[in-house]
Design an enzyme around this catalytic site. Structure first.
Site, PDB file in Angstrom:
ATOM      1  N   HIS A   1     -20.839  25.572  46.287  1.00 26.60           N
ATOM      2  CA  HIS A   1     -20.290  25.096  47.566  1.00 26.60           C
ATOM      3  C   HIS A   1     -19.135  24.135  47.294  1.00 26.60           C
ATOM      4  CE1 HIS A   1     -22.902  21.784  46.312  1.00 26.60           C
ATOM      5  NE2 HIS A   1     -22.118  21.006  47.044  1.00 26.60           N
TER       6      HIS A   1
ATOM      7  N   HIS B   1     -18.533  23.862  43.280  1.00 22.51           N
ATOM      8  CA  HIS B   1     -19.444  23.397  42.238  1.00 22.51           C
ATOM      9  C   HIS B   1     -20.863  23.847  42.579  1.00 22.51           C
ATOM     10  CE1 HIS B   1     -18.892  20.257  45.296  1.00 22.51           C
ATOM     11  NE2 HIS B   1     -20.122  19.833  45.037  1.00 22.51           N
TER      12      HIS B   1
ATOM     13  N   ARG C   1     -34.598  16.614  37.958  1.00 20.88           N
ATOM     14  CA  ARG C   1     -33.299  15.931  37.926  1.00 20.88           C
ATOM     15  C   ARG C   1     -33.067  15.261  39.277  1.00 20.88           C
ATOM     16  NH1 ARG C   1     -28.040  17.521  39.581  1.00 20.88           N
ATOM     17  NH2 ARG C   1     -26.412  16.490  38.359  1.00 20.88           N
TER      18      ARG C   1
HETATM   19  C1  LIG Z   1     -26.312  26.719  52.933  1.00 19.71           C
HETATM   20  C2  LIG Z   1     -25.436  25.743  52.797  1.00 19.71           C
HETATM   21  C3  LIG Z   1     -25.597  24.347  53.369  1.00 19.71           C
HETATM   22  C4  LIG Z   1     -24.430  23.605  52.752  1.00 19.71           C
HETATM   23  C5  LIG Z   1     -23.355  24.669  52.674  1.00 19.71           C
HETATM   24  C6  LIG Z   1     -24.117  25.849  52.061  1.00 19.71           C
HETATM   25  O1  LIG Z   1     -23.490  27.082  52.240  1.00 19.71           O
HETATM   26  C7  LIG Z   1     -24.276  25.582  50.557  1.00 19.71           C
HETATM   27  C8  LIG Z   1     -24.637  24.169  50.201  1.00 19.71           C
HETATM   28  C9  LIG Z   1     -24.819  23.160  51.332  1.00 19.71           C
HETATM   29  C10 LIG Z   1     -24.001  21.881  51.141  1.00 19.71           C
HETATM   30  C11 LIG Z   1     -24.496  20.991  50.002  1.00 19.71           C
HETATM   31  C12 LIG Z   1     -23.616  19.754  49.945  1.00 19.71           C
HETATM   32  C13 LIG Z   1     -23.328  19.114  51.275  1.00 19.71           C
HETATM   33  O2  LIG Z   1     -24.468  18.400  51.639  1.00 19.71           O
HETATM   34  C14 LIG Z   1     -23.013  20.169  52.372  1.00 19.71           C
HETATM   35  C15 LIG Z   1     -22.691  19.467  53.683  1.00 19.71           C
HETATM   36  C16 LIG Z   1     -21.962  21.055  51.833  1.00 19.71           C
HETATM   37  O3  LIG Z   1     -20.802  20.956  52.005  1.00 19.71           O
HETATM   38  O4  LIG Z   1     -22.573  22.084  51.082  1.00 19.71           O
HETATM   39  C17 LIG Z   1     -24.113  21.184  52.451  1.00 19.71           C
HETATM   40  C18 LIG Z   1     -23.948  22.318  53.479  1.00 19.71           C
HETATM   41  C19 LIG Z   1     -24.696  21.975  54.741  1.00 19.71           C
HETATM   42  O5  LIG Z   1     -25.752  21.370  54.669  1.00 19.71           O
HETATM   43  O6  LIG Z   1     -24.222  22.321  55.818  1.00 19.71           O
HETATM   44  O1  LIG Z   2     -26.597  17.065  42.097  1.00 15.79           O
HETATM   45  C1  LIG Z   2     -25.415  17.227  41.785  1.00 15.79           C
HETATM   46  O2  LIG Z   2     -24.993  17.037  40.640  1.00 15.79           O
HETATM   47  C2  LIG Z   2     -24.420  17.708  42.815  1.00 15.79           C
HETATM   48  C3  LIG Z   2     -24.873  17.519  44.231  1.00 15.79           C
HETATM   49  C4  LIG Z   2     -23.884  18.060  45.211  1.00 15.79           C
HETATM   50  O3  LIG Z   2     -23.005  18.803  44.883  1.00 15.79           O
HETATM   51  C5  LIG Z   2     -23.976  17.645  46.623  1.00 15.79           C
HETATM   52  O4  LIG Z   2     -24.963  16.970  47.010  1.00 15.79           O
HETATM   53  O5  LIG Z   2     -23.051  17.997  47.377  1.00 15.79           O
HETATM   54 FE   LIG Z   3     -21.487  18.970  46.442  1.00 17.81          FE
END
Ligand SMILES: C=C1C[C@]23C[C@@]1(O)CC[C@H]2[C@@]12CC[C@H](O)[C@@](C)(C(=O)O1)[C@H]2[C@@H]3C(=O)O
Ligand SMILES: O=C(O)CCC(=O)C(=O)O
Ligand SMILES: [Fe+2]
Length: 338
Positions: free
Chosen positions: A215, A271, A281
């Site tokens: 993401h 990432h 972790r």
């Molecule tokens: C299923 C999902 C929720 C998310 C976007 C994604 O497609 C993949 C990762 C999720 C994440 C993780 C980091 C952040 O908290 C976040 C806001 C982001 O940009 O990617 C969340 C997304 C979410 O919770 O909406």
């Molecule tokens: O746990 C990590 O190293 C990355 C976490 C992350 O990418 C996030 O919370 O958006």
């Molecule tokens: Fe992230």
């Protein structure tokens, strides 16, 4: 007690097997994730030079920050001003809160509904499953928290120290891209930001599921405090590379909003987190976000993106995740999008 990861894993695996037998195209997951990735040390920047350095050192430090944000979208900072004591306390509180039983966490009254997340509710196949749990907490929940706990006071302290670092970095990046640097102090006030506590339990099938699926972050910039286990990977020159943990450093990454605001000068890089078969972790992230009404405006004669509010962006991300199972993100806001 861990969330029911094994149950969801079995359900999605069963679906994958039946789809394969019935020849339904569900991309096999055996898998890009196991491809060999190089372990590298991200650029390390000593940010104390911004405060203590002479003019030349300050300028060099600003240039280092801007270059890493253009070329990597990621870097590490040392001598960052966040005290070891706050970082350690944050980690201890986080370990404690995740130790609570799953039922208690999922109905947690500590933060507003939906703050606790596990797995990926929208996952329809294994490649969309994240083997992790998180508290994704809007800062308003912490500041308005009436029952003052050591958890909320530690989060508040972690956030206020992170905020100072986040403003400092954002202001440097604004200056180096020719933009006004007061934008952040005006639009990203304490209550509009988010704090996220992540836990990645050991995973018996590390080659089949991500800890956190690929993401980009939906904010201006993220400050990440990770432990020494490792598992974070990012894309550089079309290759996944593994970040080597550095106990002295915090990781900074550029989010979608900065990429848009800088008209693609700074990069919001994809990432992901890999799972580990034996060790759990932890990481903690501070997301620098504006108020929902703030408008993200590209400053350029030929802006790559149309103007959009943070509210619009968040709603679009949530809608895509619900409908498609993944986030589309910035491409939705491109000018001349077709
Ligand atoms: C299923 C999902 C929720 C998310 C976007 C994604 O497609 C993949 C990762 C999720 C994440 C993780 C980091 C952040 O908290 C976040 C806001 C982001 O940009 O990617 C969340 C997304 C979410 O919770 O909406
Ligand atoms: O746990 C990590 O190293 C990355 C976490 C992350 O990418 C996030 O919370 O958006
Ligand atoms: Fe992230």
């Amino acid at each position: 007690m861990d969330p029911p990861f094994n149950e969801i894993y079995k359900t999605l695996l069963y679906k994958q097997i039946t789809n394969t037998v019935n020849n339904v195209s569900d991309i096999p997951f055996s898998f890009s994730v196991t491809a060999v990735v190089e372990e590298v040390e991200l650029p390390v920047i000593d940010v104390s030079r911004l405060i203590d350095g002479n003019k030349k050192e300050r300028e060099k430090c600003k240039e280092d920050i801007a270059r890493a944000s253009r070329e990597w979208g990621f870097f590490q900072v040392i001598n960052h001003g966040i005290s070891m004591d706050v970082l350690e306390r944050m980690r201890q509180e986080q370990i404690r809160v995740f130790k609570e039983p799953f039922e208690k966490k999922s109905k947690s009254e500590k933060f507003s509904a939906g703050s606790y997340r596990w797995g990926t509710p929208s996952a329809t196949c294994l490649r969309q499953l994240s083997w992790s749990e998180a508290f994704h907490v809007p800062m308003t929940d912490i500041s308005d928290n009436k029952d003052f706990t050591t958890l909320s006071s530690t989060m508040e302290k972690f956030a206020s120290e992170s905020e100072a670092l986040a403003y400092m970095l954002a202001e440097v990046l604004a200056e180096k891209s020719g933009r006004k640097s007061n934008f952040f102090r005006e639009n990203c006030v304490r209550n509009t930001c988010y704090l996220r506590m992540n836990r990645y339990p050991p995973c018996p099938k590390p080659s089949e599921v991500y800890g956190l699926m690929p993401h980009t972050d939906s904010d201006f910039l993220t400050i990440l405090y990770q432990d020494q286990v490792g598992g974070l990977q990012l894309i550089k020159d079309n290759k996944w590379i593994a970040v080597k943990p550095n106990p002295r450093a915090l990781i900074i990454n550029i989010g979608d909003l900065f990429q848009a605001w800088s008209n693609d000068m700074y990069k919001s890089v994809e990432h992901r987190v890999m799972t580990n078969p034996t060790v759990e972790r932890f990481s903690t992230a501070y997301f620098l976000c504006p108020s929902y009404d703030a408008v993200i405006e590209c400053s350029s004669d030929s802006p790559a993106y149309r103007n959009f509010s943070f509210r619009e962006f968040r709603q679009q991300v949530q809608e895509d995740v619900k409908k498609l199972g993944f986030k589309v993100g910035l491409p939705r806001f491109l000018n001349h999008h077709y």
